[in-house]
Design a protein around this motif. Structure first.
Motif, PDB file in Angstrom:
ATOM      1  N   SER A  25      -5.426  -6.581  -2.589  1.00 51.66           N
ATOM      2  CA  SER A  25      -4.578  -7.152  -1.542  1.00 51.66           C
ATOM      3  C   SER A  25      -4.892  -8.604  -1.229  1.00 51.66           C
ATOM      4  O   SER A  25      -4.154  -9.249  -0.483  1.00 51.66           O
ATOM      5  CB  SER A  25      -4.689  -6.321  -0.260  1.00 51.66           C
ATOM      6  OG  SER A  25      -5.985  -6.426   0.311  1.00 51.66           O
ATOM      7  N   TYR A  47      -6.214  -1.123  -1.607  1.00 52.93           N
ATOM      8  CA  TYR A  47      -6.680  -1.879  -0.444  1.00 52.93           C
ATOM      9  C   TYR A  47      -7.612  -1.002   0.375  1.00 52.93           C
ATOM     10  O   TYR A  47      -7.655   0.224   0.212  1.00 52.93           O
ATOM     11  CB  TYR A  47      -5.501  -2.346   0.421  1.00 52.93           C
ATOM     12  CG  TYR A  47      -4.736  -1.216   1.070  1.00 52.93           C
ATOM     13  CD1 TYR A  47      -5.114  -0.710   2.308  1.00 52.93           C
ATOM     14  CD2 TYR A  47      -3.647  -0.628   0.428  1.00 52.93           C
ATOM     15  CE1 TYR A  47      -4.436   0.353   2.893  1.00 52.93           C
ATOM     16  CE2 TYR A  47      -2.963   0.432   0.997  1.00 52.93           C
ATOM     17  CZ  TYR A  47      -3.360   0.909   2.237  1.00 52.93           C
ATOM     18  OH  TYR A  47      -2.690   1.977   2.807  1.00 52.93           O
ATOM     19  N   ASN A  48      -8.348  -1.644   1.280  1.00 58.73           N
ATOM     20  CA  ASN A  48      -9.170  -0.927   2.245  1.00 58.73           C
ATOM     21  C   ASN A  48      -8.568  -1.091   3.630  1.00 58.73           C
ATOM     22  O   ASN A  48      -7.923  -0.187   4.149  1.00 58.73           O
ATOM     23  CB  ASN A  48     -10.617  -1.413   2.201  1.00 58.73           C
ATOM     24  CG  ASN A  48     -11.507  -0.649   3.159  1.00 58.73           C
ATOM     25  OD1 ASN A  48     -11.188   0.461   3.580  1.00 58.73           O
ATOM     26  ND2 ASN A  48     -12.634  -1.225   3.513  1.00 58.73           N
ATOM     27  N   LYS A  51      -3.638  -3.157   4.390  1.00 63.30           N
ATOM     28  CA  LYS A  51      -2.353  -2.542   4.050  1.00 63.30           C
ATOM     29  C   LYS A  51      -1.193  -3.518   4.197  1.00 63.30           C
ATOM     30  O   LYS A  51      -0.302  -3.586   3.343  1.00 63.30           O
ATOM     31  CB  LYS A  51      -2.096  -1.315   4.913  1.00 63.30           C
ATOM     32  CG  LYS A  51      -0.809  -0.568   4.527  1.00 63.30           C
ATOM     33  CD  LYS A  51      -0.568   0.653   5.376  1.00 63.30           C
ATOM     34  CE  LYS A  51       0.608   1.472   4.857  1.00 63.30           C
ATOM     35  NZ  LYS A  51       1.846   0.671   4.684  1.00 63.30           N
ATOM     36  N   GLU A  52      -1.181  -4.297   5.281  1.00 63.32           N
ATOM     37  CA  GLU A  52      -0.087  -5.244   5.480  1.00 63.32           C
ATOM     38  C   GLU A  52      -0.063  -6.288   4.378  1.00 63.32           C
ATOM     39  O   GLU A  52       1.012  -6.655   3.877  1.00 63.32           O
ATOM     40  CB  GLU A  52      -0.197  -5.908   6.852  1.00 63.32           C
ATOM     41  CG  GLU A  52       0.074  -4.965   8.016  1.00 63.32           C
ATOM     42  CD  GLU A  52       0.054  -5.682   9.354  1.00 63.32           C
ATOM     43  OE1 GLU A  52      -0.145  -6.930   9.367  1.00 63.32           O
ATOM     44  OE2 GLU A  52       0.237  -5.018  10.386  1.00 63.32           O
ATOM     45  N   ALA A  54      -1.196  -5.843   1.331  1.00 62.81           N
ATOM     46  CA  ALA A  54      -0.773  -5.163   0.110  1.00 62.81           C
ATOM     47  C   ALA A  54       0.741  -4.981   0.080  1.00 62.81           C
ATOM     48  O   ALA A  54       1.391  -5.218  -0.947  1.00 62.81           O
ATOM     49  CB  ALA A  54      -1.473  -3.812  -0.001  1.00 62.81           C
ATOM     50  N   ASP A  55       1.321  -4.563   1.198  1.00 64.46           N
ATOM     51  CA  ASP A  55       2.774  -4.380   1.266  1.00 64.46           C
ATOM     52  C   ASP A  55       3.505  -5.702   1.063  1.00 64.46           C
ATOM     53  O   ASP A  55       4.525  -5.772   0.361  1.00 64.46           O
ATOM     54  CB  ASP A  55       3.168  -3.771   2.610  1.00 64.46           C
ATOM     55  CG  ASP A  55       2.750  -2.306   2.742  1.00 64.46           C
ATOM     56  OD1 ASP A  55       2.527  -1.658   1.699  1.00 64.46           O
ATOM     57  OD2 ASP A  55       2.636  -1.830   3.883  1.00 64.46           O
ATOM     58  N   ALA A  68       1.266   0.585  -3.094  1.00 66.19           N
ATOM     59  CA  ALA A  68       0.094   0.186  -2.310  1.00 66.19           C
ATOM     60  C   ALA A  68      -0.634   1.461  -1.917  1.00 66.19           C
ATOM     61  O   ALA A  68      -0.042   2.352  -1.297  1.00 66.19           O
ATOM     62  CB  ALA A  68       0.508  -0.599  -1.071  1.00 66.19           C
ATOM     63  N   LYS A  70      -4.431   3.151  -0.406  1.00 69.53           N
ATOM     64  CA  LYS A  70      -5.748   2.939   0.191  1.00 69.53           C
ATOM     65  C   LYS A  70      -6.806   3.449  -0.777  1.00 69.53           C
ATOM     66  O   LYS A  70      -6.839   4.639  -1.115  1.00 69.53           O
ATOM     67  CB  LYS A  70      -5.854   3.666   1.533  1.00 69.53           C
ATOM     68  CG  LYS A  70      -7.142   3.337   2.302  1.00 69.53           C
ATOM     69  CD  LYS A  70      -7.123   3.975   3.678  1.00 69.53           C
ATOM     70  CE  LYS A  70      -8.408   3.692   4.455  1.00 69.53           C
ATOM     71  NZ  LYS A  70      -8.579   2.261   4.763  1.00 69.53           N
TER      72      LYS A  70
END
Length: 257
Positions: A25, A47-48, A51-52, A54-55, A68, A70
């Motif tokens: 990410s 991602y860890n 998330k935002e 990655a999106d 995406a 986790k």
């Protein structure tokens, strides 16, 4: 002529392949995601806490079935669950890039400041985490028959210079682990490390671009490494270094000299 000698090896095409990028990410991982997608791969952005990010990154990629997911490096059960989801939703994995990592800036001479909690977290994330990811995705990579793992290491593994003694030790362990895994995962899976010196990202807390520029100025090439420079090295390992495994590719403008 034996299969080992006669089996052809050309440029590795990413069309139709699935690439999983742990730590995808931000930083080197995000730059690698963009390069992989541009080359035709379906990319899983691991991602860890991002998330935002990655999106948002996926929204910028060429159209495809990008995901995406986790994939926290300190949680082996979650990594296993991510591998199961990739199998269910995409049916395969051909490339695994271990770009996730963590560090803390601790002066090397201050042994007391490098306490057990910091040391253990760095080793869990930077060594056990990549191993857990390789272990979890190994069945899918083996099934591919022509897969690759790329571990993002650091020149600190060779020099013992870096943000902390624990970080240096973790990257040296990652490189040695890569050699061990290359022996047992072939011929279906290559394992290659990519080892940059300081890169112009925000990975090291408190290290600004000025510090990276200062390091670059002391190298023979005097070039500041950007995240995309490392991503290009990752791509070369994937697509062109077809007979390389168990080795580490140094990307440091000659800083090791």
């Amino acid at each position: 002529m034996s299969e080992a000698v006669s089996r052809g090896r050309g440029e590795y095409s990413l069309a139709g392949r699935v690439a999983v990028v742990c730590g995808g990410s931000s930083g080197i991982g995000a730059a690698t995601v963009e390069r992989l997608a541009k080359a035709g791969a379906t990319v899983v952005v691991g991602y860890n806490a991002g998330k935002e990010r990655a999106d948002a990154l996926i929204a910028k990629l060429p159209a495809g079935r990008h995901l995406a997911l986790k994939i926290p490096m300190e949680d082996s059960a979650a990594i296993n669950a991510a591998a199961a989801e990739v199998r269910e939703r995409l049916g395969r994995a051909d490339v695994l890039v271990n770009s996730a990592g963590v560090t803390r800036a601790v002066p090397h001479a201050n042994l007391d400041a490098l306490d057990d909690e910091i040391f253990d977290r760095i080793l869990r994330t930077n060594v056990r985490g990549p191993f857990s990811a390789i272990r979890a995705f190994a069945p899918l990579l083996k099934a591919s028959g022509d897969a690759i793992v790329v571990n993002i290491s650091s020149l600190s593994a060779m020099t013992g210079l870096g943000s902390s003694i624990a970080y240096c030790a973790s990257k040296a362990a990652l490189d040695t682990m890569g050699m061990s895994l290359a022996r047992v995962l072939g011929p279906e899976i290559r394992v290659i490390g990519v080892s940059p010196a300081a890169v112009a990202t925000d990975f090291v807390p408190g290290r600004g671009r000025e510090a990276v520029e200062k390091q670059a100025a002391a190298t023979p090439l005097k070039i500041v490494a950007e995240a995309d420079d490392v991503a290009l090295a990752v791509m070369s390992a994937i697509t062109h270094l077809r007979l390389t495994t168990g080795s580490v590719l140094v990307v440091d403008s000659g800083r090791h000299l």
